[in-house]
Design a protein around this motif. Structure first.
Motif, PDB file in Angstrom:
ATOM      1  N   GLY A   1       4.491  12.543  -2.832  1.00  0.00           N
ATOM      2  CA  GLY A   1       5.031  13.077  -1.591  1.00  0.00           C
ATOM      3  C   GLY A   1       4.134  14.066  -0.886  1.00  0.00           C
ATOM      4  N   TYR A   2       4.069  13.927   0.442  1.00  0.00           N
ATOM      5  CA  TYR A   2       3.395  14.909   1.297  1.00  0.00           C
ATOM      6  C   TYR A   2       4.424  15.903   1.818  1.00  0.00           C
ATOM      7  N   LEU A   3       4.034  17.142   1.904  1.00  0.00           N
ATOM      8  CA  LEU A   3       4.906  18.186   2.438  1.00  0.00           C
ATOM      9  C   LEU A   3       5.265  17.865   3.881  1.00  0.00           C
TER      10      LEU A   3
ATOM     11  N   PHE B   1       8.008   3.580  -7.871  1.00  0.00           N
ATOM     12  CA  PHE B   1       6.640   3.974  -8.201  1.00  0.00           C
ATOM     13  C   PHE B   1       6.419   4.282  -9.679  1.00  0.00           C
ATOM     14  N   TYR B   2       7.480   4.282 -10.485  1.00  0.00           N
ATOM     15  CA  TYR B   2       7.267   4.576 -11.909  1.00  0.00           C
ATOM     16  C   TYR B   2       6.748   3.328 -12.611  1.00  0.00           C
ATOM     17  N   TYR B   3       5.773   3.520 -13.481  1.00  0.00           N
ATOM     18  CA  TYR B   3       5.362   2.430 -14.351  1.00  0.00           C
ATOM     19  C   TYR B   3       5.249   2.949 -15.780  1.00  0.00           C
TER      20      TYR B   3
ATOM     21  N   ILE C   1       0.871  -1.168   0.000  1.00  0.00           N
ATOM     22  CA  ILE C   1       0.000   0.000   0.000  1.00  0.00           C
ATOM     23  C   ILE C   1       0.914   1.225   0.000  1.00  0.00           C
ATOM     24  N   CYS C   2       0.650   2.156  -0.899  1.00  0.00           N
ATOM     25  CA  CYS C   2       1.455   3.379  -0.917  1.00  0.00           C
ATOM     26  C   CYS C   2       0.533   4.587  -0.781  1.00  0.00           C
ATOM     27  N   ALA C   3       1.096   5.653  -0.265  1.00  0.00           N
ATOM     28  CA  ALA C   3       0.324   6.871  -0.054  1.00  0.00           C
ATOM     29  C   ALA C   3       1.102   8.069  -0.563  1.00  0.00           C
ATOM     30  N   SER C   4       0.378   9.004  -1.147  1.00  0.00           N
ATOM     31  CA  SER C   4       0.838  10.280  -1.702  1.00  0.00           C
ATOM     32  C   SER C   4       1.050  10.226  -3.206  1.00  0.00           C
ATOM     33  N   LEU C   5       0.965   9.036  -3.819  1.00  0.00           N
ATOM     34  CA  LEU C   5       1.045   8.914  -5.271  1.00  0.00           C
ATOM     35  C   LEU C   5      -0.356   9.103  -5.849  1.00  0.00           C
ATOM     36  N   ASN C   6      -0.504  10.062  -6.758  1.00  0.00           N
ATOM     37  CA  ASN C   6      -1.803  10.303  -7.393  1.00  0.00           C
ATOM     38  C   ASN C   6      -1.852   9.622  -8.755  1.00  0.00           C
ATOM     39  N   ILE C   7      -1.947   8.312  -8.732  1.00  0.00           N
ATOM     40  CA  ILE C   7      -2.058   7.429  -9.887  1.00  0.00           C
ATOM     41  C   ILE C   7      -0.715   7.238 -10.593  1.00  0.00           C
ATOM     42  N   HIS C   8      -0.024   8.336 -10.955  1.00  0.00           N
ATOM     43  CA  HIS C   8       1.264   8.236 -11.629  1.00  0.00           C
ATOM     44  C   HIS C   8       2.167   9.355 -11.129  1.00  0.00           C
TER      45      HIS C   8
END
Length: 359
Positions: free
Chosen positions: A127-129, A218-220, A114-121
């Motif tokens: 990243g969160y500030l 996180f890159y696809y 599970i990852c957080a702060s990635l908006n689809i791509h």
């Protein structure tokens, strides 16, 4: 406290309106991503064809206090994304509901992380500030309250640290010597994008991205249709000079995407749109900061000078037009980019954190 899967048209509108409310009427934030979110929620974008989504809203006494779009990209099968996450105030009870649903959906989708702060791509933010909460949000970057980190840290997520760099463009500086500049010019050339041939340019951009970032977290892999849609969305804001390609033997081997910080033209009640475009045409001279948003060099040309050729060209273009610039995020562990940033920039501007948890 109630968790709702926002499947109906009305619930999706409620989700979108709550997301927008987190940015409108906020002194330091600007809304640059709700258009992307709308296209995904209502399956209007090319990207929506390659992702599965579960939109969640949390209500307390009929008032929405939290939203989160659970997503899995077809080319990133191991990750469930907690994307477009927004929380009106710290509410661990509401987050518990969201996270429990994320675990449930993760089992259904058979994801490992599970990852957080990635908006689809990654092209749409990562990243969160983590600090500098009193500074304005720059275009394309996140702005959030400090308590966002408490949610993910309390649930055992690991952080991935990132930084942005800044530079005073009014100060005298020399990026490279004249001798090195001539050497680079004998090897590389730089050209502006040709938006009259947008399909061709999107293909080149996609090719370089997929080569340069194939081993990046996180890159696809991108597809040309998605990047063409991205270009079309921003065509009215961008000038040909904002997308630079570096060539070797007449073949594009890298790119740099830079543009004025359009947030300086936007009011706190505004979403990126026609008004931003008009203001950019009329009041572009009022923007005193630009962003170097993204750079990519194909693997075989990395560490050979192509990136220097792009920076030198960009600084020649922008010197005297802007007072400062800020980079996009750079992974803190990326020694090559980090060291380069410390050399040509004045220092770190802001820190950001992305989160990941193995299930």
């Amino acid at each position: 406290m109630e968790l709702i899967i926002a499947n109906s048209k009305k619930e999706k509108k409620d989700f979108l309106n709550f997301y927008i409310s987190q940015y409108h009427n906020h002194e330091l934030r600007r809304d640059s991503l709700s258009g992307l979110l709308k296209g995904i929620l209502f399956e209007q974008s090319v990207m929506s064809k390659s992702i599965e989504i579960v939109p969640l809203i949390v209500k307390n006494n009929d008032e929405i206090v939290m939203c989160c779009l659970l997503a899995k990209a077809s080319r990133m099968q191991e990750y469930l994304q907690m994307s477009f996450f927004e929380s009106k105030e710290y509410c661990i009870e509401g987050f518990n509901l969201v996270y429990e649903k994320a675990e449930e959906i993760s089992k259904k989708w058979q994801t490992k992380f599970i990852c957080a702060s990635l908006n689809i791509h990654v092209n749409y933010g990562l990243g969160y500030l983590k600090d500098s909460y009193s500074k304005p949000q720059s275009f394309g970057m996140a702005h959030n309250e400090p308590f966002i980190h408490d949610y993910f840290e309390s649930y055992g997520f690991s952080g991935i640290d990132m930084v942005t760099f800044h530079k005073n463009m009014e100060a005298d500086f020399t990026l490279i010597s004249d001798k090195l500049r001539q050497k680079l010019k004998s090897k590389y050339s730089v050209r502006h994008a040709d938006f009259k041939n947008m399909e061709r340019e999107a293909k080149i951009y996609t090719r370089i991205n997929n080569d340069a970032f194939r081993n990046h977290p996180f890159y696809y892999k991108r597809v040309e249709e998605e990047d063409l849609e991205l270009f079309k969305d921003f065509k009215m804001l961008l000038r040909p000079e904002n997308l630079l390609f570096v060539l070797k033997d007449n073949i594009e081997v890298g790119f740099m995407l830079w543009y004025p910080d359009f947030h300086q033209l936007m009011s706190s009640k505004e979403t990126v749109g026609l008004k931003t475009v008009i203001n950019n045409k009329l009041f572009n001279h009022k923007i005193d900061k630009f962003k170097i948003v993204e750079m990519g060099i194909i693997e075989e040309e990395q560490k050979k000078g192509a990136i220097l050729a792009l920076f030198d060209y960009c600084f020649t273009l922008t010197k005297g037009r802007y007072k400062s610039f800020e980079s996009g995020w750079v992974l803190k562990e990326n020694i090559m980019s980090g060291n380069f940033g410390y050399k040509w920039a004045d220092g770190v501007c802001k820190n950001y954190v992305a989160y990941i948890k193995e299930l």
